[in-house]
Design an enzyme around this catalytic site. Structure first.
Site, short mmCIF file in Angstrom:
data_model
loop_
_atom_site.label_atom_id
_atom_site.label_comp_id
_atom_site.label_asym_id
_atom_site.label_seq_id
_atom_site.Cartn_x
_atom_site.Cartn_y
_atom_site.Cartn_z
N LYS A 1 3.03 10.03 7.98
CA LYS A 1 2.34 9.60 9.20
C LYS A 1 2.90 10.16 10.51
CE LYS A 1 -0.01 5.45 7.55
NZ LYS A 1 -1.40 5.79 7.79
N ASP B 1 9.44 2.50 1.40
CA ASP B 1 8.32 3.31 1.90
C ASP B 1 8.20 3.03 3.39
OD1 ASP B 1 5.83 4.07 2.80
OD2 ASP B 1 4.74 3.45 1.01
N PHE C 1 0.86 -1.19 0.00
CA PHE C 1 0.00 0.00 0.00
C PHE C 1 0.89 1.23 0.00
CE2 PHE C 1 -2.56 3.41 1.82
CZ PHE C 1 -3.66 3.35 0.98
C1 LIG Z 1 3.10 2.38 3.74
C2 LIG Z 1 2.20 3.51 3.37
N1 LIG Z 1 2.51 4.28 2.31
C3 LIG Z 1 1.73 5.31 1.94
C4 LIG Z 1 0.57 5.61 2.62
C5 LIG Z 1 -0.27 6.77 2.19
O1 LIG Z 1 -0.15 7.81 3.08
P1 LIG Z 1 -1.20 9.03 3.06
O2 LIG Z 1 -2.52 8.46 3.47
O3 LIG Z 1 -0.64 10.02 4.04
O4 LIG Z 1 -1.22 9.55 1.67
C6 LIG Z 1 0.20 4.83 3.72
C7 LIG Z 1 -1.05 5.10 4.43
O5 LIG Z 1 -1.62 4.27 5.10
C8 LIG Z 1 1.02 3.76 4.10
O6 LIG Z 1 0.72 2.97 5.13
#
Ligand SMILES: Cc1ncc(COP(=O)(O)O)c(C=O)c1O
Length: 394
Positions: free
Chosen positions: A249, A220, A135
């Protein structure tokens, strides 16, 4: 349904199934609803409220900054973003920083950076290999990057340039690598896709492969970074260093922020090639600096490792009592409990009734991601409520 919830239904696009509680106040690991009921918060703003709610060092930094300078644009130098960038670089394996406002935006920027690198150094290679069940965010490109059909199918056709392959298989990455590949992008531990822990040697093997193939390795760490898994960054636990890392986050304990970090050799943007109006905003960066400094100075990551083990062992102990629990997994304070049937929502509601907020990860799984400052006593309280809640399931 409360007045506020009725208004929400009238005015909001229904993109999320909210738990039926309206939160109005938070302090530490506790939140209060509009009727004055208190809850122990094991959702933690989806792994955002790293220092808990309204931590004094974050609140103070925000108050001081909003009274000094709220926004200027990146046409000018501003001090909070430079201080935060320096702190990030000095405490990670990366050399350069770009600030945005969210995780998806950080990942989009990371992919743009990898494509730029591909144009400059890899004969125009522009494809990024990602993992199934990953994700990476909700923008169109990040939906294409995220290897989950449920996020992709409603929005086809998706932007090209993303190859989703089996998770935990370096062979799958090798097989998908072509002369068009510029990078591999992975979460060190998959969060949203199931709290999936990488198999032994996977990330190191991917790192080796990226080196052999001459392509970039993007991690990520939006969910796993900033102490969440028991080290400041999860990559430290796997003996690898990414070329590019994204954060968001928990970086500012609740204020919107995202960051791309890169090694010098991968930091190839030149002026005008990327940007953001709000990115590096002084208030968000002041909160980020206060958060990160507190995490480092107080070895919050080390504490997360210990309290995370305590929580994980408490969850494990529930297994023999409730035969329908099939798995407990994760690292630090990013943990999941899986069931053999789709009872997660009923457990969420039973916990809510008893004053505990938990997250439904999947119809048959819960996710626990409380503030990083949680202690064993609060973990005991949460485990007692969860035990009671699980007892209501037949
Ligand atoms: C691993 C990871 N990458 C990207 C995101 C996306 O972040 P945002 O909701 O701040 O765009 C999330 C959100 O849950 C995530 O867990």
């Amino acid at each position: 349904m409360s007045h506020w919830q009725e208004l929400e239904h009238r005015y909001f696009m229904p993109t999320v199934e909210r738990t039926p509680v309206t939160l109005v106040r938070g302090q530490g690991v506790w939140v209060w609803d509009d009727a004055g009921r208190e809850y122990l918060d094991f959702v933690g703003g989806w792994a955002v409220d790293s220092l808990g709610h309204c931590h004094p060092v974050v609140a103070q930094a925000v108050i001081e900054q909003v009274q000094t300078l709220i926004h200027t644009s990146n046409q000018f130098y501003t001090i909070p973003q430079i201080r935060l960038a320096e702190l990030l670089v000095k405490n990670s394996c990366l050399d350069k920083v770009f600030f945005g406002n969210s995780g998806a935006e950080a990942n989009e920027g990371a992919v743009k950076l990898a494509r730029r690198y591909g144009k400059l150094h890899l004969d125009g290679a522009d494809e990024v290999i990602t993992a199934n069940a990953s994700f990476h965010g909700r923008t169109l490109a990040m939906v294409a990057a995220s290897g989950q059909a449920k996020f992709q199918e409603p929005y086809t056709p998706l932007p090209a340039g993303f190859i989703n392959v089996e998770y935990n298989s370096v062979e799958a990455i090798k097989a998908a690598t072509t002369t068009k590949t510029c990078a591999v992008m992975l979460e060190p531990l998959q969060g949203e896709g199931g709290v999936n822990v990488p198999s032994k040697g996977y990330l190191a093997a991917v790192r080796d492969w990226c080196d052999q193939a001459g392509i970039l390795f993007i991690l990520d760490e939006i969910q796993t970074g900033l102490g969440r898994t028991g080290t400041l960054f999860a990559y430290e636990q796997y003996g690898v260093e990414p070329d590019i890392m994204t954060l968001a986050k928990g970086l500012a304990s609740g204020l919107p922020i995202g960051a791309i970090l890169a090694k010098d050799r991968a930091s190839v943007f030149t002026p005008g090639e990327h940007g953001s109006t709000f990115g590096g905003n002084p208030v968000a960066c002041a909160a980020g600096y206060a958060t990160l400094k507190f995490i480092i100075d107080n070895d919050v990551a080390g504490k997360v490792k210990r309290v995370g083990r305590y929580l994980a062992s408490g969850l494990e102990k529930l297994k023999p009592k409730f035969q329908f629990i099939t798995d407990v997994r994760g690292r630090g304070l990013l943990l999941a409990m899986e069931f053999n049937t789709d009872i997660a929502q009923s457990v969420v509601m039973a916990c809510l009734d008893r004053g505990l907020l938990v997250n439904q990860l999947k119809p048959n799984a819960l996710r626990f991601m409380p503030p990083l400052i949680i202690g064993n006593q609060e973990v005991d309280e949460a485990l007692a409520i969860l035990d009671e809640a699980l007892s209501t399931i037949d």
